[in-house]
Scaffold this motif. Structure first.
Motif, PDB file in Angstrom:
ATOM      1  N   GLU A 109       0.824  -1.202   0.000  1.00 41.38           N
ATOM      2  CA  GLU A 109       0.000   0.000   0.000  1.00 41.38           C
ATOM      3  C   GLU A 109       0.865   1.261   0.000  1.00 41.38           C
ATOM      4  O   GLU A 109       1.906   1.317   0.663  1.00 41.38           O
ATOM      5  N   LEU A 110       0.420   2.267  -0.783  1.00 43.17           N
ATOM      6  CA  LEU A 110       1.061   3.574  -0.764  1.00 43.17           C
ATOM      7  C   LEU A 110       0.051   4.581  -0.258  1.00 43.17           C
ATOM      8  O   LEU A 110      -1.118   4.530  -0.630  1.00 43.17           O
ATOM      9  N   GLU A 111       0.504   5.494   0.592  1.00 46.11           N
ATOM     10  CA  GLU A 111      -0.420   6.505   1.098  1.00 46.11           C
ATOM     11  C   GLU A 111       0.247   7.865   1.020  1.00 46.11           C
ATOM     12  O   GLU A 111       1.280   8.084   1.659  1.00 46.11           O
ATOM     13  N   THR A 125       9.795  10.441  -1.298  1.00 46.03           N
ATOM     14  CA  THR A 125      10.212  11.695  -0.688  1.00 46.03           C
ATOM     15  C   THR A 125       9.302  12.029   0.497  1.00 46.03           C
ATOM     16  O   THR A 125       9.757  12.482   1.540  1.00 46.03           O
ATOM     17  N   GLU A 126       8.016  11.787   0.284  1.00 45.78           N
ATOM     18  CA  GLU A 126       7.048  11.945   1.372  1.00 45.78           C
ATOM     19  C   GLU A 126       6.072  10.787   1.290  1.00 45.78           C
ATOM     20  O   GLU A 126       5.943  10.152   0.260  1.00 45.78           O
ATOM     21  N   GLY A 127       5.316  10.575   2.380  1.00 42.34           N
ATOM     22  CA  GLY A 127       4.270   9.560   2.350  1.00 42.34           C
ATOM     23  C   GLY A 127       4.681   8.276   3.029  1.00 42.34           C
ATOM     24  O   GLY A 127       5.785   8.163   3.553  1.00 42.34           O
ATOM     25  N   THR A 128       3.750   7.321   2.990  1.00 41.40           N
ATOM     26  CA  THR A 128       3.940   6.081   3.728  1.00 41.40           C
ATOM     27  C   THR A 128       3.834   4.877   2.797  1.00 41.40           C
ATOM     28  O   THR A 128       2.983   4.839   1.910  1.00 41.40           O
ATOM     29  N   GLY A 155       0.329  -4.436   5.748  1.00 43.42           N
ATOM     30  CA  GLY A 155      -0.261  -3.618   6.787  1.00 43.42           C
ATOM     31  C   GLY A 155       0.731  -2.958   7.720  1.00 43.42           C
ATOM     32  O   GLY A 155       0.364  -2.138   8.549  1.00 43.42           O
ATOM     33  N   LYS A 156       2.012  -3.311   7.580  1.00 44.10           N
ATOM     34  CA  LYS A 156       3.011  -2.717   8.482  1.00 44.10           C
ATOM     35  C   LYS A 156       3.771  -1.604   7.767  1.00 44.10           C
ATOM     36  O   LYS A 156       4.113  -1.725   6.600  1.00 44.10           O
ATOM     37  N   ASP A 157       4.028  -0.529   8.521  1.00 45.18           N
ATOM     38  CA  ASP A 157       4.746   0.605   7.947  1.00 45.18           C
ATOM     39  C   ASP A 157       6.160   0.184   7.560  1.00 45.18           C
ATOM     40  O   ASP A 157       6.924  -0.325   8.375  1.00 45.18           O
TER      41      ASP A 157
END
Ligand SMILES: Nc1ncnc2c1ncn2[C@@H]1O[C@H](COP(=O)(O)OP(=O)(O)OP(=O)(O)O)[C@@H](O)[C@H]1O
Ligand SMILES: [Mg+2]
Lengths: 226, 384
Positions: free
Chosen positions: A7-9, A62-65, A70-72
């Motif tokens: 997942e990208l957020e 550069t930014e984001g998660t 499910g784990k960062d």
């Protein structure tokens, strides 16, 4: 809550070269679930490979998660990223990238070779992709489609949760690409999340969901649509 | 992958075989370096061994001679070029338990067959302490006849049993001496040994003391020096072992120098491995990127690359070793008369040093390219 395997957020990717700043991704939200086949389309240079690399922990946003299972996974160390790639991610690259000095079977075995080997899984996978009679051939003794299938087998040898494929049919004729796509669909039905980046409309016949990475004009927002 | 071979070794071998000529040339540098170190080391060691074989058996001898230089104006002590009976007695008292052989020497005219020549004649009470006979016998106490030095006997073709005229008197040749090392205190290779009291010169030119070992010789030499030179420098005390040690020290230095010269070629070989590894990692940038991308760890990548450079060192070193043993065997064959002496511990040490150095230098040379390649970001490597 996420059943998403990768997942990208809010992912932003900027390249700085001297004075210039190039924003390739400007706030991408994207995810793939187990057993889901998603295609990502968009014009050349819009950032598809970049997005896939970030998703596969090859590149850092550069930014984001970035989340894996499910784990960062945004702030993992280099070593942890390598191990995560080995454990849960399968890659099919835009240009196969087989090692010329290794046979088909050895190439498929590469991801697991340094951690004890795949225990015969490499050979099984080659049989699955229809190359059971080519295990001892070197890449330069294989056709383009055969190489692509070896690359596909390699991406699966570690039993990944997510398969990231960059132009999996890019260099293939219709017949070969059909067989490769059948194979990917089958993998997907076994519970692997698949993200395929492509220009090829044909992939949508196999996919569950299609998104566009649309930068609009030049160097503008990359946006995910359904 | 093949079960028998670890993946690092397998990949390293395949990579080296991919560019055989380049790998062979890098190995060749190591071969030359190993040969240089090992064979120069063996040469040095063999020189030393050859020296010790000749000189070793006089290491326990001490020569006491009249003091030279110093206080020439002094009274008392016999500061001329001979030793008095009293001094000889003092030496005997300081060297209890050792063989003490006073030596007289003089120049004599020798006639033998149709040859005549002027040589040094020595007279000693117990020739069997200082010399060995090559031919004939050495009497414990010499009362008649002469002993002919090795070189002189060769020159004159002198045989035991024949007659030799010394200063007009006829003597029977009772023995031909074995060659005496040049470090020996008394060296009659070019002269003869005559019975006591046959020389005009009644004074002793030197006293030779033979101890049981080089160690006790050192202690005895010190005692002689303390007793006889208490007030004045009357005598010089020279240990053969000192001289031998001096020479050995110089030979060791020479060997070290030879090895240092040899090491330069290994350093050059190391640079060539560094170069080869840098080139090959740059060429394989994408491949290494793929390895990293599919989850091969940096340490594993480094292991592959270090294995490559060390294999170059091992193969080159092994070939160099085999050739060095061959060269060493030839050196030993000609200098010591036995090719198998190349396997003496002293030589093996140089072979091991050369091999160790070869492997070490290939490891060091491979380290930087391996580290550099393993730490490149896979995305960048794959982007080309
Ligand atoms: N290291 C970098 N430095 C600067 N710009 C970069 C870098 N990597 C990629 N880019 C730029 O980012 C943009 C996106 O590249 P990317 O490879 O993701 O495109 P893509 O969508 O995969 O294109 P294609 O369909 O041709 O493969 C391109 O314009 C590229 O020039
Ligand atoms: Mg791309």
């Amino acid at each position: 809550m996420s059943r998403k395997v990768a997942e990208l957020e809010g992912v932003v990717k900027r390249y700085e070269s001297g004075e210039d700043e190039l924003t390739v991704l400007s706030g991408v939200d994207f995810g793939v679930e187990r057993g889901e086949f998603v295609t990502v389309m968009g014009p050349s240079g819009c950032g598809k490979t970049t997005m896939l690399n970030i998703l596969g922990l090859l590149d850092e946003p550069t930014e984001g998660t970035v989340r894996l299972d499910g784990k960062d996974a945004t702030d993992l160390t280099e070593k942890e990223r390598t191990l995560a790639r080995r454990e849960s991610i399968g890659f099919v690259f835009q240009d196969f990238y087989l090692i010329p000095t290794l046979t088909a079977e050895e190439n498929v075995d590469v991801p697991t070779a340094f951690s004890g080997g795949s225990g015969g899984r490499a050979r099984e996978l080659l049989e699955t992709v229809g190359l059971g009679d080519r295990v001892d051939h070197y890449p330069d003794e294989l056709s383009g489609g055969q190489k692509q299938r070896v690359a596909l087998a390699r991406s699966l040898v570690n039993s990944p949760g997510v398969l990231l494929a960059d132009e999996p049919t890019g260099n293939l004729d219709k017949e070969t690409s059909d067989s490769v796509l059948d194979e990917i669909r089958r993998i997907c039905d076994d519970g692997v999340g698949v993200v395929a980046v492509t220009h090829d409309e044909k992939l949508t016949e196999y996919s569950d969901r299609d998104v566009r990475l649309d930068e609009g004009e030049v160097r503008r927002t990359g946006k995910v649509t359904e | 992958m093949t079960r028998k071979l670890s993946p690092a070794v397998l990949m390293a071998c395949r990579n080296l075989l991919r560019n055989r000529i380049r790998s062979a040339l890098a190995c060749f540098g190591i071969v030359i370096g190993v040969i240089a170190i090992a064979s120069l080391g063996i040469l040095g060691f063999t020189l030393q061994a050859g020296f010790m074989e000749n000189m070793g058996d006089v290491a326990n001898q001490i020569e006491v001679t009249p003091a030279t230089g110093g206080d020439g104006m002094g009274f008392g002590g016999a500061t001329d070029d001979t030793l008095s009976e009293r001094e000889v007695r003092d030496v005997r008292q300081s060297a209890v338990g050792a063989s003490v052989v006073p030596v007289r020497q003089d120049t004599v005219d020798i006639e033998y067959g149709d040859m005549s020549t002027t040589r040094t004649a020595y007279s000693v009470s117990e020739p069997n302490v200082l010399f060995e006979a090559e031919d004939g016998r050495l009497p414990a106490q010499m009362s008649s006849g002469v002993l002919v030095g090795n070189t002189l006997a060769d020159t004159m073709d002198a045989n035991v049993g024949s007659t030799m005229t010394v200063d007009g008197d006829s003597y029977r040749v009772v023995g031909v001496l074995e060659e005496v090392p040049w470090t020996a205190p008394v060296n009659p290779n070019f002269g003869i040994v005559v019975p006591e009291n046959e020389l005009r010169d009644e004074e002793y030119s030197s006293v030779v003391v033979e101890e049981r070992s080089a160690d006790s010789a050192e202690a005895t030499a010190e005692r002689i020096d303390e007793t006889l030179n208490r007030r004045d420098d009357v005598v010089d005390v020279q240990e053969s072992s000192d001289l031998i040690e001096n020479i050995q020290e110089q030979q060791r230095l020479l060997t070290m120098f030879l090895i240092a010269v040899g090491s330069i070629s290994l350093f050059v070989a190391g640079v060539s491995i560094l170069n080869v590894m840098l080139m090959s990692t740059v060429e394989r940038r994408e491949e290494i990127g793929v390895l990293r991308a599919v989850g091969v760890r940096r340490t594993s990548v480094m292991k592959v690359l270090l294995t490559e450079s060390v294999l170059l060192g091992i193969v080159g070193g092994a070939v160099g070793l085999v050739l060095s043993v061959g060269i060493g065997a030839v050196i030993n064959h000609f200098m010591l008369g036995d090719a198998f002496l190349v396997f003496q511990p002293g030589n093996v040490r140089y072979l091991a040093t050369a091999m160790g150095f070869a492997v070490g230098i290939s490891l060091v040379s491979g380290a930087y390219p391996a580290w550099k390649a393993a730490n490149e970001k896979p995305v960048e490597a794959l982007r080309g």
